[in-house]
Scaffold this motif. Structure first.
Motif, short mmCIF file in Angstrom:
data_model
loop_
_atom_site.label_atom_id
_atom_site.label_comp_id
_atom_site.label_asym_id
_atom_site.label_seq_id
_atom_site.Cartn_x
_atom_site.Cartn_y
_atom_site.Cartn_z
N SER A 1 0.86 -1.18 0.00
CA SER A 1 0.00 0.00 0.00
C SER A 1 0.89 1.23 0.00
N LYS B 1 -5.80 -3.14 -9.60
CA LYS B 1 -7.16 -3.66 -9.57
C LYS B 1 -7.19 -4.99 -8.83
N ASP B 2 -8.12 -5.10 -7.89
CA ASP B 2 -8.28 -6.33 -7.09
C ASP B 2 -6.98 -6.74 -6.41
N GLY B 3 -6.25 -5.75 -5.92
CA GLY B 3 -5.02 -6.04 -5.20
C GLY B 3 -3.85 -6.43 -6.06
N MET B 4 -3.98 -6.31 -7.38
CA MET B 4 -2.90 -6.70 -8.29
C MET B 4 -2.64 -5.57 -9.27
N GLN C 1 -2.67 -0.57 -14.22
CA GLN C 1 -3.62 -0.18 -13.20
C GLN C 1 -3.55 -1.12 -12.00
N SER D 1 -1.68 -4.75 -12.96
CA SER D 1 -1.68 -5.41 -14.27
C SER D 1 -1.56 -4.36 -15.36
N TYR E 1 1.12 2.74 -6.15
CA TYR E 1 -0.07 2.92 -5.32
C TYR E 1 -0.51 4.38 -5.25
#
Length: 283
Positions: free
Chosen positions: A3, A215-218, A213, A220, A204
């Protein structure tokens, strides 16, 4: 998954300690180059008592606060799930082990400085600090979080900087009178702190490369080209940071030498100026 705050907090600690290390090494060297000794930490001049050991308190207290965040706040005391360690917070548990090592170093250094029960030479403290950096290196090298793609690239650079911290700290124990080694330790700490910040802002924060980006903790990227551009951007950021730190160190050395310079340092600079003039006349 990391984070912004998780990278900014340790980055602040490394950056503050690194800048102070650079400044202290420069002042100690130009003030008396013949008696210069490598120090793994630097006391605050002009103060007695605890204020003199402010850097050690920053290391110990800062790492302890970050340790509490990783070990207590982040998992919310949910350490076990179905009889095993909570897999959703393995990242926090690993970071806790690394921070514990820096807390132990700060505590040992404080005990060595303020008590008579644990008097350690500076070389031993260098090796203890190198052990803490080694724990950090192993954490980011064998991380439970899958650092692939762009995220992995930023962490590879971080691992290299941690390796430089280990090398310079161990070398400081072997070459206790080397000014370049001591200065390198401060530069490595500073670069590590800045790179933590750069990672936070890029992965972050608002500096995410185009086409990528979170997205969903990943993290990509839309295509391989976008990922390559992101890695090239990381290279440019890293080279810019290194250049900026080196220029700042040179400027700081010039300022410190002019204000606190010992006669030996000024004489050395005068001799170098004469040699340069002679070489120019030879051309």
């Amino acid at each position: 998954m990391g984070s912004f705050k998780g990278h900014a907090l340790p980055g602040t600690l490394f950056l503050v300690v690194g800048l102070w290390h650079i400044w202290s090494a420069l002042v100690r060297y130009v003030s008396d180059p013949k008696s210069f000794r490598v120090r793994v930490w630097n006391p605050v001049p002009g103060f007695d008592g605890r204020m003199r050991n402010l850097e050690l308190y920053v290391i110990a207290v800062g790492s302890f606060i970050d340790l509490c965040i990783e070990l207590l706040y982040s998992p919310h005391f949910k350490y076990f799930v179905n009889g095993v360690l909570n897999p959703a917070h393995m990242n926090d548990f690993e970071h806790s082990g690394m921070l514990l090592m820096f807390f132990i170093f700060g505590l040992i250094a404080l005990l060595s400085q303020e008590t008579r029960f644990l008097l350690l030479p500076e070389g031993a403290l260098c090796l203890i600090a190198a052990t803490a950096f080694s724990a950090e290196y192993l954490l980011f090298y064998f991380h439970s979080t899958t650092h692939k793609g762009l995220e992995g690239y930023y962490h590879i650079i971080l691992v290299l900087l941690i390796g430089l911290c280990i090398l310079s700290t161990v070398t400081g124990a072997l070459l206790p009178t080397s000014f370049p080694v001591d200065l390198c330790s401060g530069i490595a700490l500073t670069l590590q702190g800045i790179w933590f910040y750069q990672t936070a802002f890029t992965l972050y924060g608002p500096m995410m490369p185009a086409g990528c980006q979170l997205k969903d903790g990943m993290i990509s990227c839309r295509s391989a080209d976008n990922e390559v551009r992101g890695e090239l951007l990381a290279n440019f950021q890293f080279f810019s940071i290194v250049l900026g730190v080196l220029v700042a160190v040179v400027v700081a050395y010039g300022f410190v030498a002019s204000r606190f310079g010992h006669s030996d340092v000024k004489r050395l600079h005068a001799v170098q100026d004469v040699l340069v003039d002679d070489q120019l006349r030879g051309y």
